[in-house]
Structure formats: C-alpha cells, structure tokens
Write a protein that holds these residues in place. Structure first.
Motif, PDB file in Angstrom:
ATOM      1  N   ALA A 146       3.391  -1.444  -1.430  1.00 56.69           N
ATOM      2  CA  ALA A 146       1.994  -1.251  -1.032  1.00 56.69           C
ATOM      3  C   ALA A 146       1.178  -1.018  -2.294  1.00 56.69           C
ATOM      4  O   ALA A 146       1.508  -0.147  -3.103  1.00 56.69           O
ATOM      5  CB  ALA A 146       1.871  -0.067  -0.088  1.00 56.69           C
ATOM      6  N   ILE A 159      -2.490  -0.048  -3.441  1.00 57.45           N
ATOM      7  CA  ILE A 159      -3.666   0.550  -2.806  1.00 57.45           C
ATOM      8  C   ILE A 159      -4.653   1.000  -3.873  1.00 57.45           C
ATOM      9  O   ILE A 159      -4.345   1.866  -4.698  1.00 57.45           O
ATOM     10  CB  ILE A 159      -3.236   1.749  -1.934  1.00 57.45           C
ATOM     11  N   TYR A 217      -1.540  -5.648  -0.451  1.00 58.69           N
ATOM     12  CA  TYR A 217      -2.709  -5.139  -1.167  1.00 58.69           C
ATOM     13  C   TYR A 217      -3.778  -4.677  -0.194  1.00 58.69           C
ATOM     14  O   TYR A 217      -4.151  -5.398   0.737  1.00 58.69           O
ATOM     15  CB  TYR A 217      -3.278  -6.228  -2.084  1.00 58.69           C
ATOM     16  N   GLN A 218      -4.282  -3.443  -0.407  1.00 55.20           N
ATOM     17  CA  GLN A 218      -5.385  -2.910   0.383  1.00 55.20           C
ATOM     18  C   GLN A 218      -6.281  -2.079  -0.528  1.00 55.20           C
ATOM     19  O   GLN A 218      -5.825  -1.569  -1.563  1.00 55.20           O
ATOM     20  CB  GLN A 218      -4.866  -2.036   1.526  1.00 55.20           C
ATOM     21  N   SER A 219      -7.546  -1.912  -0.129  1.00 52.11           N
ATOM     22  CA  SER A 219      -8.454  -1.116  -0.950  1.00 52.11           C
ATOM     23  C   SER A 219      -9.522  -0.458  -0.091  1.00 52.11           C
ATOM     24  O   SER A 219      -9.869  -0.944   0.985  1.00 52.11           O
ATOM     25  CB  SER A 219      -9.121  -1.995  -2.014  1.00 52.11           C
ATOM     26  N   GLN A 266      -8.832   5.842   1.404  1.00 48.17           N
ATOM     27  CA  GLN A 266      -7.745   5.381   0.550  1.00 48.17           C
ATOM     28  C   GLN A 266      -6.495   6.215   0.781  1.00 48.17           C
ATOM     29  O   GLN A 266      -5.376   5.688   0.816  1.00 48.17           O
ATOM     30  CB  GLN A 266      -8.167   5.440  -0.917  1.00 48.17           C
ATOM     31  N   LEU A 310      -4.690   5.018   3.717  1.00 50.91           N
ATOM     32  CA  LEU A 310      -3.900   3.813   3.449  1.00 50.91           C
ATOM     33  C   LEU A 310      -2.537   4.177   2.870  1.00 50.91           C
ATOM     34  O   LEU A 310      -1.534   3.511   3.164  1.00 50.91           O
ATOM     35  CB  LEU A 310      -4.663   2.903   2.484  1.00 50.91           C
ATOM     36  N   VAL A 347      -0.799   2.963  -6.748  1.00 55.18           N
ATOM     37  CA  VAL A 347      -2.054   3.501  -6.247  1.00 55.18           C
ATOM     38  C   VAL A 347      -2.972   3.912  -7.396  1.00 55.18           C
ATOM     39  O   VAL A 347      -2.504   4.327  -8.455  1.00 55.18           O
ATOM     40  CB  VAL A 347      -1.777   4.720  -5.319  1.00 55.18           C
TER      41      VAL A 347
END
Length: 328
Positions: free
Chosen positions: A49, A51, A81-83, A90, A93, A107
């Motif tokens: 992950a 982030i 991928y996340q944001s 955050q 996530l 992260v």
C-alpha cells in the motif's frame, strides 16, 4: 559533518536514479520484443500500500508514483496507490491497508500527529512500514524502517543561501497547504539564511485563487524581488502573477516537473531545488521488497537523503531528457 553526509547520500541517490532511469528505459523497449519480462523478480507476489498526502492536480506526485510503479514492476509487487491531503483521511487509508493485510506500507508523514496512531498500529501488527517525502523528524518514533526524502529545513537553508548569492532583497515564500510540517520547514529554513523572507498562505487546490493572492501581494509590496514557491505548479502560476502585477520579481521554486524544467530552460523560472521525487517512490517500494525477501534495511537508522540539489540554466539540459520521460 551533516552537510558532508547529506552530500554523500545525495550523490548516491543520483547514481541510483540514473540506474533506475536506465532500467525503466530498457524495460519500455523490451516490451516491443520477446524479452518483455526481463529483469522482473521471481520472488512471490507481494502487496504494498502506497499512501501519500497528494492533493489533486499536483504533478509532483506523478513523479513519485512513477518511481513506485517502476520499482513495483521490477519487484513483482502489486502496488496499491492512494492519496488524501487530509491527515485524518490519510490515516484512515493506513487503517484500510492494515485491514487488507498488505505485505508492506509506504507512507508520507506530512502531518505526523494525525498519522502516528495508525502507523504505530501497523508496525506493532507486524506490517513493515517505510516513510517518504514528509516526516523526517517523526518517522523513527513511529517504529518505521526507513525514510527517503530530503531534510526540508536544510533544503530551505540552501535556498536562502542561493538567494543571498543571487543578490535578492526580499523573498515571498508561498505555502500552499497549512499544517504541512515540511512546507513550513522549507520557509523557516529559507528565513534562517535569508532573513528578509515573508510567508503567504494560499489554497493549493484552487489555482486561480493562488494566482490572485500572489498578484495582490506583489502589487502591495514592490520590494519583493523573489517569489519562492514550494512546488512546480505553483511556480508556473507565480510566473503569471508576476506578469499580472507588472512586477520585476523573479520566480524560484522547490520541486520540478516536465513543464517546470521547460520554464527554467526558457528563463521564466530561475532555479528549482530538486529532491528527486521519482527516487523517493522507487526506493520506498524497493526497500520494502528487500526487507521482505532478504531482511535488508536501508540507511543504517538514519534518513536516506535524496536532495537537495539545484537545477538551473547550467544543468537543465542534462535533466530535460529525463523530465520528458516523466522521471524528473
């Protein structure tokens, strides 16, 4: 001694980036032939992950993500991928990544107070975590394996020294996100070596308002002869503000993208402080793969510095070819 160590680490980072860029280029060419999978790890598939606190439309993060994706491709990693620029979101996530039982988490810690509880929870639950880009003063206390980025205060000090060398009189330091410890450290570092630095806060997700705010400040204070932005898109907007205000101020910035490199080459922006975002993303993913497959850690308990370095008209041509590939 700290600067010497930073220089050695940054030099190593540049070498690593050059190798990564060559690998990326080679991989792209190989897909056209029979060796499309050459160089891909044969280790078991793992999930990472990734982030970040990226705000929508900030192209800096395209470079970070590109580096992470290239490392993931090489390492047989499923990259998720996340944001979210909001610290609490955050952190959520990170919790979601824990719930999904990922094999590792990379992260950013731009808002460490919001992140620390869930990051510690991941570490205590046996999920290896590395940090990048933000949180250089906070990552160790959370039990994170390593950190990849630049010391933002040192980078700010370098920017202030450059402003002094350039003969600047007054700088306007534009902060696009309140509460971001790294951005504050950049401006504070600049002010420590170039005292006549004034901060202005803008809403980075609303570029027309950014342009208007900088224009208004330049119209009010004719003594400002440098606009220092903290990201490439804001530098390009500041160029418009300078024109709108009929100001003679010059624009300088932190961070780059393809268009910013072109602006330096064309003389619209004087220089940029480069922290090599592609390298940050690449090393974050690669370090988790190394840890999971061979028990390796990077940095020896210290941050692995990827900057700062300056890009200006003396070296922009060498960077331009990499920028066109989306890696600088």
């Amino acid at each position: 001694m700290r600067r010497s160590r930073m220089s050695l680490l940054a030099a190593g980072a540049v070498t690593a980036l050059a190798l990564a860029a060559c690998s990326s280029s080679g991989g792209k060419q190989s897909t056209e032939g029979d060796a499309g999978k050459a160089g891909t790890a044969t280790t078991p598939r793992m999930t990472v992950a990734f982030i970040t606190h990226a705000a929508p439309g900030d192209t800096f993060w395209d470079l970070v993500r590109k580096g992470a994706e290239d490392a993931a491709k090489k390492d047989n990693v499923d990259l998720q991928y996340q944001s979210d620029p909001d610290g609490a979101n955050q952190a959520n996530l990170v919790q979601s990544a824990i719930d999904k039982k990922v094999d590792g988490i990379a992260v950013t810690l731009a808002k460490p107070d919001a992140m620390k509880a869930n990051v510690k929870k991941a570490v205590q639950g046996g999920v290896p975590v590395v940090a990048l880009n933000g949180g250089i003063d906070a990552w160790k206390s959370m039990g994170v394996l390593g950190y990849f980025g630049q010391d933002e205060r040192i980078a700010g000090q370098a920017a202030g020294e450059r402003l002094t060398k350039d003969g600047a009189k007054k700088a306007l330091c534009v902060i696009q996100e309140q509460g971001h410890v790294g951005l504050e450290a950049r401006c504070d570092g600049t002010k420590s070596t170039f005292p006549n630095t004034e901060k202005i806060y803008v809403t980075g997700t609303d570029m027309p308002s950014v342009q208007a705010a900088i224009t208004s400040k330049l119209q009010q204070d004719k003594s400002i002869d440098r606009v220092l932005t903290l990201g490439a898109p804001f530098a390009l907007t500041a160029v418009k503000s300078v024109k709108d205000a009929s100001s003679s101020a010059k624009v300088v910035t932190f961070d780059t993208n393809k268009d910013l490199v072109g602006a330096i080459k064309g003389g619209q922006v004087e220089w940029a402080v480069d922290q090599q975002p592609y390298l940050q993303g690449y090393l974050a993913v690669d370090s988790l793969w190394l840890y999971k497959t061979n028990g390796n850690t990077i940095g020896g308990g210290a941050a692995t510095l990827t900057g700062p370095a300056f890009i200006d008209n003396t070296n922009v041509a060498a960077v331009e070819k990499f920028a066109s590939n989306g890696t600088r």
